[in-house]
Write a protein that holds these residues in place. Sequence first.
Motif, mmCIF file in Angstrom:
data_model
loop_
_atom_site.group_PDB
_atom_site.id
_atom_site.type_symbol
_atom_site.label_atom_id
_atom_site.label_comp_id
_atom_site.label_asym_id
_atom_site.label_seq_id
_atom_site.Cartn_x
_atom_site.Cartn_y
_atom_site.Cartn_z
ATOM 1 N N UNK A 57 -9.749 34.668 -29.848
ATOM 2 C CA UNK A 57 -9.929 35.855 -28.993
ATOM 3 C C UNK A 57 -10.977 35.485 -28.072
ATOM 4 N N UNK A 58 -12.041 35.143 -28.478
ATOM 5 C CA UNK A 58 -13.323 34.756 -27.407
ATOM 6 C C UNK A 58 -12.806 33.855 -26.059
ATOM 7 N N UNK A 100 -9.838 33.472 -25.224
ATOM 8 C CA UNK A 100 -8.857 34.372 -24.457
ATOM 9 C C UNK A 100 -9.503 35.180 -23.498
ATOM 10 N N UNK A 101 -10.511 35.921 -24.102
ATOM 11 C CA UNK A 101 -11.150 36.889 -23.217
ATOM 12 C C UNK A 101 -11.861 36.110 -22.294
ATOM 13 N N UNK A 102 -12.632 35.072 -22.443
ATOM 14 C CA UNK A 102 -13.142 34.107 -21.357
ATOM 15 C C UNK A 102 -12.167 33.793 -20.341
ATOM 16 N N UNK A 103 -11.171 33.253 -20.710
ATOM 17 C CA UNK A 103 -10.061 32.900 -19.685
ATOM 18 C C UNK A 103 -9.452 34.311 -18.786
ATOM 19 N N UNK A 104 -9.330 35.347 -19.605
ATOM 20 C CA UNK A 104 -9.079 36.344 -18.883
ATOM 21 C C UNK A 104 -10.202 36.999 -17.801
ATOM 22 N N UNK A 105 -11.526 36.908 -18.102
ATOM 23 C CA UNK A 105 -12.417 37.190 -17.350
ATOM 24 C C UNK A 105 -12.373 36.257 -16.035
ATOM 25 N N UNK A 108 -12.996 42.314 -32.453
ATOM 26 C CA UNK A 108 -12.948 41.234 -33.541
ATOM 27 C C UNK A 108 -13.720 41.882 -34.813
ATOM 28 N N UNK A 109 -14.723 42.788 -34.679
ATOM 29 C CA UNK A 109 -15.567 43.206 -35.665
ATOM 30 C C UNK A 109 -14.591 44.421 -36.403
ATOM 31 N N UNK A 169 -17.025 32.647 -35.443
ATOM 32 C CA UNK A 169 -15.890 32.394 -34.546
ATOM 33 C C UNK A 169 -16.477 32.722 -33.152
ATOM 34 N N UNK A 170 -16.870 34.283 -33.125
ATOM 35 C CA UNK A 170 -17.364 34.636 -31.435
ATOM 36 C C UNK A 170 -18.378 33.812 -31.009
ATOM 37 N N UNK A 171 -19.289 33.389 -31.973
ATOM 38 C CA UNK A 171 -20.360 32.287 -31.375
ATOM 39 C C UNK A 171 -19.589 31.007 -30.949
ATOM 40 N N UNK A 172 -18.657 30.424 -31.702
ATOM 41 C CA UNK A 172 -18.072 29.252 -31.380
ATOM 42 C C UNK A 172 -17.429 29.284 -30.188
ATOM 43 N N UNK A 173 -16.798 30.617 -30.020
ATOM 44 C CA UNK A 173 -15.855 30.927 -28.942
ATOM 45 C C UNK A 173 -16.494 30.750 -27.740
ATOM 46 N N UNK A 174 -17.873 31.318 -27.559
ATOM 47 C CA UNK A 174 -18.441 31.400 -26.599
ATOM 48 C C UNK A 174 -19.246 30.097 -26.088
ATOM 49 N N UNK A 175 -19.208 29.128 -27.183
ATOM 50 C CA UNK A 175 -19.979 27.972 -27.002
ATOM 51 C C UNK A 175 -21.470 27.907 -27.559
ATOM 52 N N UNK A 176 -21.619 28.925 -28.250
ATOM 53 C CA UNK A 176 -23.020 29.100 -28.902
ATOM 54 C C UNK A 176 -23.052 28.385 -30.013
ATOM 55 N N UNK A 177 -22.851 27.089 -30.023
ATOM 56 C CA UNK A 177 -22.674 26.267 -31.382
ATOM 57 C C UNK A 177 -23.787 26.222 -32.170
ATOM 58 N N UNK A 178 -25.050 26.092 -31.331
ATOM 59 C CA UNK A 178 -26.201 26.350 -32.391
ATOM 60 C C UNK A 178 -26.355 27.570 -33.182
#
Length: 163
Positions: free
Chosen positions: A60-61, A63-68, A91-92, A126-135
Motif C-alpha cells: 500500500x505504501x 502504491x501511494x508513492x507511485x500515485x504521488x 493501514x492503521x 510494512x509502512x517503513x519498508x514501503x517508504x524505504x526506511x529499512x533501518x
Amino acid sequence: MFDQLSAEFARPMSLPFGVVVLRLAMAVLLGGIIGWEREKKHRAAGLRTHMLISLAAACFTLVAMELVNFAPQHEGDGQQQTDPFRLIEAVTAGVAFLAAGSIITSGRNVRGITTGASMWLCGGIGLCCGTGDLQLAVIVTAMAITVLYLIRRLLSPVLRAED
C-alpha cells in the motif's frame, strides 16, 4: 490488443524494480520474524499472518508513492491531489480491525492482546519498508522481538514467584 495488455505491465515505476523487490522482501522477512515468535506460542495469528500484514502495508505504501509521483496536479496551484498521509491512517485502521478480531475476552480473562499489538506493529514495519526506511524497520523489529521474547524470559521467574 496484446500490445495494449503488455503495456499495462510495462508502466514505468518511479523506483527501480530491485528497490521495490528489496522493500517488499524486507517487509516479509521482518514481519516473519515477529510472526515466528507468535507461531512458537501457538497463536492463531502467526507467521503467515504477520508476514502478509507487513507485506500488504509495504505494498500500500509503494502504491501511494507511485500515485504521488504520477498523480496529475491541480491547474495553477501546483498541489497534488493525492495525500500519502491517508495511507498511514488506512493501514492503521485496517490492521487494527484485524488485530481487534484476535482479542478474545471471557469474563476477566483476556487473550490475544499481544498478538493484536504485534499485528498492528507489523503494519507499521510494512509502512517503513514501503517508504524505504529499512533501518527503522529493522530497529523496530529487533525491539519487538526483545519485548516479545526476551522480556518474557526475564519476567517469567518473577511472575511465577508472585503466584
